[in-house]
Motif scaffolding. Structure first.
Motif, PDB file in Angstrom:
ATOM      1  N   MET A 147      10.571 -47.275  22.240  1.00  0.00           N
ATOM      2  CA  MET A 147      10.511 -47.619  23.659  1.00  0.00           C
ATOM      3  C   MET A 147      10.048 -46.421  24.484  1.00  0.00           C
ATOM      4  O   MET A 147       9.306 -46.572  25.460  1.00  0.00           O
ATOM      5  CB  MET A 147      11.897 -48.079  24.129  1.00  0.00           C
ATOM      6  N   THR A 148      10.465 -45.224  24.093  1.00  0.00           N
ATOM      7  CA  THR A 148      10.006 -44.020  24.790  1.00  0.00           C
ATOM      8  C   THR A 148       8.500 -43.861  24.638  1.00  0.00           C
ATOM      9  O   THR A 148       7.801 -43.501  25.592  1.00  0.00           O
ATOM     10  CB  THR A 148      10.728 -42.784  24.225  1.00  0.00           C
ATOM     11  N   VAL A 204       6.584 -35.064  39.394  1.00  0.00           N
ATOM     12  CA  VAL A 204       5.566 -34.713  38.399  1.00  0.00           C
ATOM     13  C   VAL A 204       6.108 -34.802  36.976  1.00  0.00           C
ATOM     14  O   VAL A 204       5.353 -34.672  36.013  1.00  0.00           O
ATOM     15  CB  VAL A 204       5.002 -33.301  38.658  1.00  0.00           C
ATOM     16  N   PHE A 205       7.420 -34.996  36.833  1.00  0.00           N
ATOM     17  CA  PHE A 205       8.026 -35.165  35.521  1.00  0.00           C
ATOM     18  C   PHE A 205       8.976 -36.350  35.598  1.00  0.00           C
ATOM     19  O   PHE A 205       9.729 -36.492  36.565  1.00  0.00           O
ATOM     20  CB  PHE A 205       8.792 -33.906  35.098  1.00  0.00           C
ATOM     21  N   PHE A 206       8.950 -37.201  34.553  1.00  0.00           N
ATOM     22  CA  PHE A 206       9.670 -38.473  34.609  1.00  0.00           C
ATOM     23  C   PHE A 206      10.543 -38.620  33.365  1.00  0.00           C
ATOM     24  O   PHE A 206      10.089 -39.101  32.321  1.00  0.00           O
ATOM     25  CB  PHE A 206       8.664 -39.626  34.718  1.00  0.00           C
ATOM     26  N   VAL A 254       6.392 -37.817  30.471  1.00  0.00           N
ATOM     27  CA  VAL A 254       7.354 -38.908  30.260  1.00  0.00           C
ATOM     28  C   VAL A 254       8.049 -38.647  28.931  1.00  0.00           C
ATOM     29  O   VAL A 254       7.543 -38.993  27.863  1.00  0.00           O
ATOM     30  CB  VAL A 254       6.658 -40.282  30.257  1.00  0.00           C
ATOM     31  N   LEU A 255       9.219 -38.004  29.003  1.00  0.00           N
ATOM     32  CA  LEU A 255       9.911 -37.574  27.784  1.00  0.00           C
ATOM     33  C   LEU A 255      11.413 -37.798  27.924  1.00  0.00           C
ATOM     34  O   LEU A 255      11.961 -37.738  29.031  1.00  0.00           O
ATOM     35  CB  LEU A 255       9.651 -36.088  27.518  1.00  0.00           C
ATOM     36  N   PRO A 256      12.101 -38.039  26.807  1.00  0.00           N
ATOM     37  CA  PRO A 256      13.558 -38.261  26.870  1.00  0.00           C
ATOM     38  C   PRO A 256      14.318 -36.954  27.050  1.00  0.00           C
ATOM     39  O   PRO A 256      13.890 -35.883  26.582  1.00  0.00           O
ATOM     40  CB  PRO A 256      13.861 -38.896  25.514  1.00  0.00           C
ATOM     41  N   LEU A 257      15.474 -37.033  27.717  1.00  0.00           N
ATOM     42  CA  LEU A 257      16.384 -35.895  27.851  1.00  0.00           C
ATOM     43  C   LEU A 257      17.471 -35.935  26.774  1.00  0.00           C
ATOM     44  O   LEU A 257      18.098 -34.913  26.486  1.00  0.00           O
ATOM     45  CB  LEU A 257      17.050 -35.896  29.222  1.00  0.00           C
ATOM     46  N   LEU A 302      10.088 -31.465  24.695  1.00  0.00           N
ATOM     47  CA  LEU A 302      10.674 -31.535  26.028  1.00  0.00           C
ATOM     48  C   LEU A 302      10.568 -30.179  26.726  1.00  0.00           C
ATOM     49  O   LEU A 302      10.186 -30.105  27.901  1.00  0.00           O
ATOM     50  CB  LEU A 302      12.134 -31.980  25.941  1.00  0.00           C
ATOM     51  N   ILE A 303      10.903 -29.103  26.001  1.00  0.00           N
ATOM     52  CA  ILE A 303      10.838 -27.773  26.612  1.00  0.00           C
ATOM     53  C   ILE A 303       9.415 -27.454  27.051  1.00  0.00           C
ATOM     54  O   ILE A 303       9.181 -26.947  28.149  1.00  0.00           O
ATOM     55  CB  ILE A 303      11.375 -26.708  25.635  1.00  0.00           C
TER      56      ILE A 303
END
Length: 731
Positions: A161-162, A275-277, A177-180, A235-236
């Motif tokens: 889904m990500t 700018v980041f989601f 568009v990345l998961p935390l 993510l980083i």
């Protein structure tokens, strides 16, 4: 933010009036119908301590107890506000309907909010309408985050889904568009499904276990860290690429370890700038549990990463005369500027207005200026009136909690503003101002209605007036040509809700009747007619004879009357009488009862009597002459033709063009637009597109939209025209 290593629930509970704009977050929840927005709102309220374990507010009613219609239809049909408090921050959660018919409520939510949570179902994916709303938010730079729900589904896959979200929402930059967090699953059930029991933070590398009904933080096992290594590195890098510190990427690539605190700060700034989601996972609490999975992380994201109202550029403001007015952003001490984003009727309180305050402070018992402009075409008269503010409150379910004031950046309900409508501006009575209106979709589905009984007829006008005051996406039309009352709606569900509200809220029962388009008649060729009106019944008689010639004119010419009488055959004072009789008959029609247009009527000759001729006699003669001319001529039925523009995804262009052709449409051309869409321009008879808004939605799976405007009237095909004439004769 949600991945802070030392996070704790902090102060939580019911929300009251905010004391400063910096302590407010206005968040709208967006997503397709069934994605779980309302369930997520209830889960967040439970975690924040605003409801008990049964999902009920302390003084009765559930969070989702907004409208009886919603309970009957099992879906949201209107914008709803649920305020909660977390770590001293008031969060106004704006739950919007996901069904396309209620996009007006969605637009109101976007207007009132400063950031958006896009809720997507792990089992259903991302639909086309959600992508379109994402693009709207991107166009205005609204900060956004994505929440994946329905992880309990057997076919739910968070990682997949990500990836889908990155493709759908990260066209320009998939790494934005990345998961935390990554979900952790428990033991597999006999059916092979492994339920999600916790989350592991990619930045903090902490494990957050929800299996016991409350969030418990712990260190992950050595075997779990390798599972997140690749996602953590990505993510980083995504956060650092958006960092305002241009040296950070070089230091990171050079092997320097970046502190988690620095990464979180950069992440929060990137989210607030739009700018980041980030992508998060959430699930409602199990029975008896105090916290739903991911809700703490989500509340921390909202309070830490989403912008305050101070960071939002307010819509344009002018005086009521149109002069631009500069205001300091979100100043509680500035001039009052607030906007009605929703209007509802309460059976006990009366009209209730949900208001977003953009400047100044709104207080109980203040007298404010209510200004509404620009919606006259939808049945709303322009208005500028002064009204006294009644009680201020904050809603929660069916309850209203009293407030003394509402500062800039916050939302509140105002009771008993009798003239205020959705979209109106509230300002100081001594300094009246007007806010730039937000874009509202055009209602394109006609609903022709009539009162069911005489008693309903007396209440119909008032009921319809209240209905359109609440919902500016409806348009009320009193069609003078077809003599129908038409309520224009966004779709069938929108129309059903309108009818139910008329019946249950305003006590008006109506019948739906077939919608008629405004047909016209015209002469196909030249013809002549003689009108003879001679009667003698004692005393003054009636005597008038006139001879006319009728010829067709180009479209848009109307009725042209020409006098070519010579020798006084028709006295000068009676020539206007002939013209009046001709025009009266033309308005009634000459073949099927539709108005006659685009002809020239020439009066050639006639006869009069010195005693018995009169104005009325020559009016009758003129009408008879026109009817006789029509009896000997071919009469065309003219139908209105609309110019239609359809914005549709490239994959559906062929189907749309084929469908338009099947509606007797003429495709005029296509134009490629951004986002893999095509603009199709066509001319289509209006009689063929009465339900086009419904059919197009089905044809394009909800991804297309269209606009229409009147082009002209043109002759109807003979076989269709004959059928309409037969219907007129049998009526």
């Amino acid at each position: 933010m949600g991945d802070k290593a030392n996070t704790h629930p902090g102060a939580a509970g019911r929300a009251t009036a905010a004391d400063h704009p910096a302590s407010v977050r206005n968040v709208v929840l967006v997503g397709h119908s069934g994605s779980g927005k309302t369930t997520l709102v209830e889960a967040l309220a439970l975690t924040a301590g605003a409801v008990n374990r049964a999902g009920r507010v302390e003084d009765g009613g559930t969070v989702s107890d907004y409208d009886d219609i919603e309970h009957r239809q099992h879906r949201s049909v209107q914008l709803s506000l649920v305020p909660v408090e977390w770590d001293g921050i008031k969060i106004n959660l704006l739950d919007t309907p996901g069904y396309a018919d209620f996009v007006g409520e969605l637009r109101a939510g976007l207007r009132a909010a400063d950031a958006a949570l896009f809720v997507v179902s792990a089992s259903d994916g991302v639909d086309g309408s959600t992508r379109m709303v994402w693009e709207e938010c991107a166009a205005v730079g609204m900060p956004r985050a994505i929440v994946v729900t329905h992880l309990e589904s057997a076919r739910a896959d968070f990682e997949e889904m990500t990836r889908i979200c990155a493709e759908a929402f990260g066209a320009d930059d998939p790494d934005a568009v990345l998961p935390l967090y990554l979900p952790l699953r428990g033991p597999r059930a006999p059916d092979g499904h492994a339920p999600v029991t916790g989350l592991i933070g990619l930045l903090s590398q902490k494990l957050f276990d929800y299996s016991g009904g409350q969030r418990e933080e712990s260190e992950p096992g050595e075997d779990q860290l390798p599972l997140i290594e690749e996602a953590r590195d990505r993510l980083i890098e995504g956060i650092i690429s958006e960092s305002e510190d241009e040296t950070l990427m070089d230091r990171y690539l050079g092997g320097e370890q970046v502190e988690v605190r620095t990464l979180i700060q950069d992440l929060e700034r990137a989210v607030a700038r739009g700018v980041f989601f980030p992508v998060l996972a959430a699930a409602p609490a199990a029975e008896g549990a105090r916290q739903g999975l991911g809700t703490v992380e989500l509340l921390e994201l909202v309070t830490g990463g989403f912008p305050t109202p101070l960071e939002r550029e307010a819509p344009g403001v002018t005086t009521v005369d149109g002069e631009p007015r500069e205001l300091k952003p979100c100043d509680p001490d500035g001039p009052l500027v607030a906007e009605v984003v929703k209007t509802a009727s309460d059976p006990y309180v009366g009209r209730v207005s949900l208001v977003r305050v953009f400047s100044g402070t709104l207080r109980c018992d203040d007298t404010v200026h209510v200004s509404g402009h620009g919606l006259a075409d939808r049945g709303h008269e322009d208005h500028d009136v002064d009204e006294r503010v009644g009680a201020l409150s904050v809603p929660f379910g069916k309850q209203q909690r009293a407030l003394t004031h509402c500062i800039a950046g916050d939302l509140a309900c105002v009771a008993k503003l009798g003239r205020a409508e959705t979209g109106d501006t509230l300002s100081g009575k001594d300094d009246p101002l007007l806010m730039e209106p937000w874009e509202m979709p055009d209602p394109l589905l006609p609903l022709a209605i009539q009162a069911h009984s005489k008693a309903d007829e007396d209440k119909l006008s008032q009921g319809l007036g209240r209905l359109v005051a609440e919902d500016p996406t409806m348009r009320l039309e009193q069609n003078q040509n077809t003599h129908q009352v038409v309520l224009w709606c966004l779709g069938e569900a929108h129309a059903d809700v309108a009818l139910e509200r008329l019946r249950t809220r305003y006590g008006v029962q109506v019948d739906v009747v077939p919608h008629r388009v405004s047909l016209r008649e015209t002469f196909a060729d030249r013809s002549a007619g003689r009108g003879r009106h001679v009667k003698q019944s004692g005393g003054h008689g009636q005597f008038a004879i006139c001879e006319i010639e009728v010829e067709p004119l180009p479209g848009g010419s109307g009725i042209e009357f020409v006098d070519k009488v010579v020798g006084g055959a028709v006295p000068r004072q009676f020539i206007p009488s002939v013209e009046k009789g001709v025009r009266t008959q033309a308005a009634k029609g000459v073949a099927a009862g539709y108005p006659l247009i685009d002809v020239r009527v020439t009066l050639l000759d006639g006869k009069a009597h010195s005693v018995d001729s009169s104005d009325a006699a020559f009016q009758t003669a003129g009408a008879l002459a026109l009817r006789e001319a029509a009896a000997d001529a071919r009469i065309h039925l003219l139908e209105p033709v609309a110019e239609v523009t359809v914005l549709v995804g490239d994959e559906y262009v062929g189907a749309v063009m084929s469908d338009l052709s099947g509606r007797r449409g003429r495709v005029l051309g296509t134009e490629q637009t951004s986002g893999g869409r095509t603009l199709v321009r066509a001319e289509v008879p209006e009689i063929e597109i009465g339900r086009y808004t419904v059919d197009l939605r089905s044809l394009s799976h909800g991804t297309a939209r269209f606009d229409r405007s009147y082009a002209r009237h043109e002759p109807m095909p003979p076989q269709i025209a004959e059928r309409i004439r037969e219907d007129a004769r049998s009526a």
